[in-house]
Motif scaffolding. Sequence first.
Motif, mmCIF file in Angstrom:
data_model
loop_
_atom_site.group_PDB
_atom_site.id
_atom_site.type_symbol
_atom_site.label_atom_id
_atom_site.label_comp_id
_atom_site.label_asym_id
_atom_site.label_seq_id
_atom_site.Cartn_x
_atom_site.Cartn_y
_atom_site.Cartn_z
ATOM 1 N N THR A 1 5.217 -23.097 -30.276
ATOM 2 C CA THR A 1 5.037 -21.963 -29.380
ATOM 3 C C THR A 1 4.816 -20.761 -30.284
ATOM 4 O O THR A 1 5.677 -20.419 -31.097
ATOM 5 C CB THR A 1 6.265 -21.746 -28.484
ATOM 6 O OG1 THR A 1 6.452 -22.921 -27.692
ATOM 7 C CG2 THR A 1 6.082 -20.539 -27.579
ATOM 8 N N ILE B 1 -3.191 -12.313 -28.510
ATOM 9 C CA ILE B 1 -2.745 -13.471 -27.742
ATOM 10 C C ILE B 1 -1.337 -13.230 -27.220
ATOM 11 O O ILE B 1 -0.511 -12.613 -27.891
ATOM 12 C CB ILE B 1 -2.772 -14.779 -28.569
ATOM 13 C CG1 ILE B 1 -1.864 -14.681 -29.792
ATOM 14 C CG2 ILE B 1 -4.178 -15.158 -28.946
ATOM 15 C CD1 ILE B 1 -1.610 -15.991 -30.490
ATOM 16 N N LEU C 1 1.996 -18.502 -26.651
ATOM 17 C CA LEU C 1 1.235 -19.687 -26.236
ATOM 18 C C LEU C 1 1.831 -20.959 -26.823
ATOM 19 O O LEU C 1 2.382 -20.938 -27.922
ATOM 20 C CB LEU C 1 -0.214 -19.587 -26.718
ATOM 21 C CG LEU C 1 -1.070 -18.465 -26.172
ATOM 22 C CD1 LEU C 1 -2.394 -18.403 -26.931
ATOM 23 C CD2 LEU C 1 -1.319 -18.648 -24.690
ATOM 24 N N TYR D 1 -8.329 -20.386 -27.378
ATOM 25 C CA TYR D 1 -7.724 -19.667 -26.255
ATOM 26 C C TYR D 1 -8.775 -18.742 -25.664
ATOM 27 O O TYR D 1 -9.320 -17.884 -26.354
ATOM 28 C CB TYR D 1 -6.499 -18.876 -26.724
ATOM 29 C CG TYR D 1 -5.974 -17.911 -25.691
ATOM 30 C CD1 TYR D 1 -5.550 -18.349 -24.443
ATOM 31 C CD2 TYR D 1 -5.900 -16.551 -25.966
ATOM 32 C CE1 TYR D 1 -5.075 -17.461 -23.491
ATOM 33 C CE2 TYR D 1 -5.415 -15.656 -25.029
ATOM 34 C CZ TYR D 1 -5.011 -16.113 -23.795
ATOM 35 O OH TYR D 1 -4.542 -15.231 -22.861
ATOM 36 N N ILE E 1 -3.608 -18.658 -18.627
ATOM 37 C CA ILE E 1 -2.985 -19.686 -19.441
ATOM 38 C C ILE E 1 -2.724 -20.897 -18.549
ATOM 39 O O ILE E 1 -2.273 -20.767 -17.414
ATOM 40 C CB ILE E 1 -1.669 -19.164 -20.049
ATOM 41 C CG1 ILE E 1 -1.969 -18.005 -21.004
ATOM 42 C CG2 ILE E 1 -0.922 -20.290 -20.770
ATOM 43 C CD1 ILE E 1 -0.739 -17.300 -21.514
#
Length: 186
Positions: A131, A150, A153, A162, A168
């Motif tokens: 993560t 970002i 994620l 991405y 997401i």
Amino acid sequence: MKGRLSLYLLPLLLLPLVLAACGDKDVLQPEQYDLSGTLHGDWGTNPSLRLALVGTGIPNVFTNDSTYAQNVVKVNDTTRRFGLDLPRFPNLAGVYQVIAFDDRNNNAKYDVSEPVARNRLWLIYSPADATTPAVNLPAEFPWAAGEEAIPELNVKSGWNVYNRAEKISPTNPRSAEKITGYDIYH
């Protein structure tokens, strides 16, 4: 004696193969590179178009590198196909983008004064399934300094794509060994 002569000739016969393996990598069709797409827009007369991998490693080490194998092929005045090889193991885990730029001073490096184009696809490199924390762009990104690159994620080991234009989801970001459709608009 004949067997020994063959033994001595073997290195001489293999020398051309060894030398060929040490040579420069051939220029490939854009689709044969790790990352490929189409570059759209008017860059003027006789631009010197290059691609660069720019980004920030964790913790905040700026990357601006256009030395990777690449090819930009003109289709017409406003469309080009391109391909770029990505590093197998970047120096750092982080968030990156491929930009197109007109290398006006021919130093093979993106300089802030040169025309640039990018898209909303981010490339995230992770050495392991993880993560990632949210990352903001440093001041070295004059077109987006301080912008959140970002959010937090879940990514897989290796390169991940991405798309900031989409929510997401289990497929955004996605793990990718070969990236196609990385279109850039100028």
